[in-house]
Write a protein that holds these residues in place. Structure first.
Motif, PDB file in Angstrom:
ATOM      1  N   LYS A   2       0.982  -1.479   0.263  1.00  0.00           N
ATOM      2  CA  LYS A   2      -0.251  -0.303   0.220  1.00  0.00           C
ATOM      3  C   LYS A   2       1.174   1.296   0.176  1.00  0.00           C
ATOM      4  CE  LYS A   2      -4.326   0.856   2.532  1.00  0.00           C
ATOM      5  NZ  LYS A   2      -5.381   0.340   3.163  1.00  0.00           N
ATOM      6  N   ILE A   3       1.286   1.921  -0.937  1.00  0.00           N
ATOM      7  CA  ILE A   3       1.572   3.382  -0.651  1.00  0.00           C
ATOM      8  C   ILE A   3       0.140   4.430  -1.097  1.00  0.00           C
ATOM      9  CG2 ILE A   3       3.148   4.888  -2.728  1.00  0.00           C
ATOM     10  CD1 ILE A   3       4.383   1.929  -3.654  1.00  0.00           C
ATOM     11  N   LEU A   4       0.623   5.842  -0.230  1.00  0.00           N
ATOM     12  CA  LEU A   4       0.350   6.805  -0.231  1.00  0.00           C
ATOM     13  C   LEU A   4       0.389   7.521  -1.331  1.00  0.00           C
ATOM     14  CD1 LEU A   4      -2.067   8.815   1.239  1.00  0.00           C
ATOM     15  CD2 LEU A   4      -0.583   9.374   2.496  1.00  0.00           C
ATOM     16  N   GLU A  44      -3.417   4.939  -2.454  1.00  0.00           N
ATOM     17  CA  GLU A  44      -4.665   6.215  -2.250  1.00  0.00           C
ATOM     18  C   GLU A  44      -3.727   7.197  -2.421  1.00  0.00           C
ATOM     19  OE1 GLU A  44      -5.472   6.148   1.839  1.00  0.00           O
ATOM     20  OE2 GLU A  44      -5.598   8.622   1.805  1.00  0.00           O
ATOM     21  N   LEU A  61      -0.634   8.313   9.185  1.00  0.00           N
ATOM     22  CA  LEU A  61      -0.267   7.096   8.932  1.00  0.00           C
ATOM     23  C   LEU A  61       0.884   6.089   9.840  1.00  0.00           C
ATOM     24  CD1 LEU A  61       2.052   8.152   5.532  1.00  0.00           C
ATOM     25  CD2 LEU A  61      -0.061   7.331   5.838  1.00  0.00           C
ATOM     26  N   SER A  64      -0.133   2.924  11.241  1.00  0.00           N
ATOM     27  CA  SER A  64      -1.428   1.783   9.794  1.00  0.00           C
ATOM     28  C   SER A  64      -0.017   1.089   8.801  1.00  0.00           C
ATOM     29  CB  SER A  64      -1.193   3.619   8.371  1.00  0.00           C
ATOM     30  OG  SER A  64       0.003   3.417   7.779  1.00  0.00           O
ATOM     31  N   PHE A  66       0.323   1.136   5.811  1.00  0.00           N
ATOM     32  CA  PHE A  66       1.378   1.712   4.840  1.00  0.00           C
ATOM     33  C   PHE A  66       2.416   1.528   4.660  1.00  0.00           C
ATOM     34  CE2 PHE A  66      -2.671   4.787   3.772  1.00  0.00           C
ATOM     35  CZ  PHE A  66      -2.650   4.550   2.526  1.00  0.00           C
ATOM     36  N   VAL A  69       5.326   6.070   1.346  1.00  0.00           N
ATOM     37  CA  VAL A  69       5.016   7.923   0.498  1.00  0.00           C
ATOM     38  C   VAL A  69       5.446   7.686   0.119  1.00  0.00           C
ATOM     39  CG1 VAL A  69       3.932   9.601   1.304  1.00  0.00           C
ATOM     40  CG2 VAL A  69       3.885   7.960   3.042  1.00  0.00           C
TER      41      VAL A  69
END
Ligand SMILES: O=C1C[C@@](O)(C(=O)O)C[C@@H](O)[C@@H]1O
Length: 146
Positions: A2-4, A44, A61, A64, A66, A69
């Motif tokens: 998962k990457i923001l 996201e 974060l 979180s 993730f 980023v």
């Protein structure tokens, strides 16, 4: 994984904003390219022109799930100690990207662009490749996790 993706100030008007510097792609088009390039990554996307909103997003974060980023802070790059401190508080890798080559722009007269207060607290940074900077940045997060 998962990457923001955080797009900072004035990046909402990409496509119409100084296209000779930043290119003609809109923010949505860049986001779509990332989704197509990295089908296995859960993205996201977040954009704000407000420093505090970006700080709140980064703070969220902590604890979180993730994995990383990617942030283009826009002009906040050059003076936001608040965003810098929020990044320092994270344990996951943060990569700073820029569409334009901020160092060559600094040499050509816009001296304020030479300094990023953000990059010292990031895992790394990529600048000057237009939308490809984003692809290279995500690739760096993905490959450094493997
Ligand atoms: O807003 C931006 C865009 C930018 O971050 C880039 O992506 O090239 C470079 C910054 O200096 C500028 O303020």
């Amino acid at each position: 994984m998962k990457i923001l993706i955080i797009h900072g100030v004035n990046l909402n008007i990409l496509g119409k904003r100084e296209p000779e510097i930043y290119g003609t792609l809109t923010l949505d088009e860049i986001n779509e390219i990332l989704k197509k390039e990295f089908p296995d990554v859960e993205f996201e996307f977040f954009q704000s022109n407000f420093e505090g909103e970006i700080v709140n997003k980064l703070n969220s974060l902590i604890d979180s799930d993730f994995d990383g980023v990617l942030i283009n802070p826009g002009a906040f790059t050059h003076y936001s100690y608040a965003i810098r401190d929020a990044i320092s508080s994270l344990k996951i890798p943060v990569v700073e990207v820029h569409l334009s080559n901020i160092q060559s722009r600094a040499e050509r007269g816009e001296k304020f662009r030479a300094k990023s207060v953000i990059s010292p607290v990031c895992k790394g940074y990529i600048a000057g490749f237009g939308y490809l900077s984003y692809i290279l940045g995500v690739e760096a997060i993905v490959k450094s996790k493997q």
